[in-house]
Design an enzyme around this catalytic site. Structure first.
Site, PDB file in Angstrom:
ATOM      1  N   ARG A 102       4.162   1.001  -3.567  1.00 44.43           N
ATOM      2  CA  ARG A 102       3.247  -0.003  -4.103  1.00 44.43           C
ATOM      3  C   ARG A 102       3.432  -0.120  -5.610  1.00 44.43           C
ATOM      4  O   ARG A 102       3.345  -1.216  -6.175  1.00 44.43           O
ATOM      5  CB  ARG A 102       1.807   0.376  -3.770  1.00 44.43           C
ATOM      6  CG  ARG A 102       0.781  -0.654  -4.153  1.00 44.43           C
ATOM      7  CD  ARG A 102       0.890  -1.909  -3.310  1.00 44.43           C
ATOM      8  NE  ARG A 102       0.231  -1.770  -2.033  1.00 44.43           N
ATOM      9  CZ  ARG A 102       0.136  -2.739  -1.128  1.00 44.43           C
ATOM     10  NH1 ARG A 102       0.676  -3.923  -1.384  1.00 44.43           N
ATOM     11  NH2 ARG A 102      -0.466  -2.549   0.019  1.00 44.43           N
ATOM     12  N   ARG A 158      10.472  13.501  -6.760  1.00 42.27           N
ATOM     13  CA  ARG A 158       9.823  13.478  -5.442  1.00 42.27           C
ATOM     14  C   ARG A 158       9.564  12.058  -4.955  1.00 42.27           C
ATOM     15  O   ARG A 158       8.641  11.810  -4.174  1.00 42.27           O
ATOM     16  CB  ARG A 158       8.521  14.279  -5.455  1.00 42.27           C
ATOM     17  CG  ARG A 158       8.700  15.738  -5.840  1.00 42.27           C
ATOM     18  CD  ARG A 158       7.377  16.480  -5.864  1.00 42.27           C
ATOM     19  NE  ARG A 158       7.566  17.837  -6.348  1.00 42.27           N
ATOM     20  CZ  ARG A 158       6.980  18.913  -5.827  1.00 42.27           C
ATOM     21  NH1 ARG A 158       6.171  18.777  -4.801  1.00 42.27           N
ATOM     22  NH2 ARG A 158       7.193  20.102  -6.324  1.00 42.27           N
ATOM     23  N   GLY A 182      -6.334   0.674  -5.745  1.00 41.51           N
ATOM     24  CA  GLY A 182      -6.111   1.067  -4.360  1.00 41.51           C
ATOM     25  C   GLY A 182      -7.013   0.326  -3.407  1.00 41.51           C
ATOM     26  O   GLY A 182      -7.497  -0.771  -3.704  1.00 41.51           O
ATOM     27  N   SER A 183      -7.257   0.941  -2.277  1.00 44.25           N
ATOM     28  CA  SER A 183      -8.110   0.329  -1.260  1.00 44.25           C
ATOM     29  C   SER A 183      -9.206   1.305  -0.876  1.00 44.25           C
ATOM     30  O   SER A 183      -9.137   2.502  -1.164  1.00 44.25           O
ATOM     31  CB  SER A 183      -7.291  -0.060  -0.028  1.00 44.25           C
ATOM     32  OG  SER A 183      -6.683   1.082   0.541  1.00 44.25           O
ATOM     33  N   ASP A 229     -11.127  -2.396   4.906  1.00 45.35           N
ATOM     34  CA  ASP A 229     -11.805  -2.280   6.202  1.00 45.35           C
ATOM     35  C   ASP A 229     -13.265  -1.925   5.963  1.00 45.35           C
ATOM     36  O   ASP A 229     -13.637  -1.476   4.877  1.00 45.35           O
ATOM     37  CB  ASP A 229     -11.123  -1.231   7.085  1.00 45.35           C
ATOM     38  CG  ASP A 229     -11.148   0.156   6.469  1.00 45.35           C
ATOM     39  OD1 ASP A 229     -11.953   0.979   6.927  1.00 45.35           O
ATOM     40  OD2 ASP A 229     -10.375   0.411   5.533  1.00 45.35           O
TER      41      ASP A 229
END
Length: 236
Positions: free
Chosen positions: A25, A44, A90-91, A205
């Protein structure tokens, strides 16, 4: 000088870093919204980029999933690279009834079931708060763009699959807007290191109602949130 988790060089990061959880993202944000982009780290596969947005220097870097991962990256960015402003993008899953899919939630404060901030504070409760200046600017930018925004308390969970079946009803009763997994930890690091932090989340959601965004609506909602975050970043 590189840290154990970031192999960027001094000066590679802007003073303001936008931080999604997913490193891919971060790559999407850099490629979609920034100009003159340079990848500055890849340890990483936690990618970091620096570019410009409307002529101003901005960085973006993933922080991984959960408070421990996010705290590592935020600490190193602030302590070793001189980052002054961290904006998590973010979410979240909504719990309060008046929070709807595609709303933008700004975490004024962050409750948590993690002990991370108690460890910082001799086992006392710590009020994990966003920086007011960042918050005020983000609300201003959201309203200017006609993006539905809710401001209040979020809950940063240690477990994605929680065994506490009744916890979401208790969150709703206490007015918590939604659930993420990092905000409380990020706010704690920023307070400890005298930096500024904010969490901006899109509602993907609704946990109690069982509603979820389609993949198309999820992408649109994320892009709307990113415009709010980017305008905030360049107007500090």
């Amino acid at each position: 000088m590189a840290t154990p988790h970031i192999n960027a060089q001094p000066g590679d990061f802007a003073e303001t870093v936008l931080m999604p959880g997913d490193p891919l993202r971060a790559k999407y944000i850099a490629e979609t919204f920034l100009e003159d982009v340079k990848q500055v780290c890849d340890v990483r596969n936690m990618f970091g980029f620096t570019g410009t947005y409307k002529g101003k220097k901005v960085s973006v870097m993933g922080h991984g999933m959960g408070i421990p991962s996010a705290c590592i990256y935020v600490h190193e960015l602030i302590a070793e690279y001189g980052v002054k402003n961290v904006i998590r993008v973010g979410s979240c899953g909504a719990v309060r009834d008046d929070v709807n899919l595609m709303d933008v939630v700004i975490g004024m404060g962050a409750s948590t079931d993690s002990k991370v901030n108690r460890i910082r504070f001799n086992d006392h409760d710590f009020a994990a708060l966003a920086d007011y200046g960042l918050l005020e600017e983000a609300v201003k930018q959201a309203r200017a763009q006609n993006v539905p925004v809710k401001v209040g308390n979020v809950f940063s969970a240690d477990l994605f699959y929680t065994p506490e079946a009744d916890i979401f009803e208790k969150m709703e009763k206490l007015g918590i807007l939604g659930v993420d997994m990092e905000a409380a930890g990020i706010y704690g690091v920023a307070a400890d290191l005298k930096a500024k932090a904010l969490t901006i989340l899109t509602v993907s959601d609704h946990i109690i109602r069982g509603e979820k965004l389609s993949s198309e609506d999820r992408q649109k909602s994320f892009n709307d949130m990113m415009k709010v975050a980017l305008e905030t970043a360049i107007n500090l």
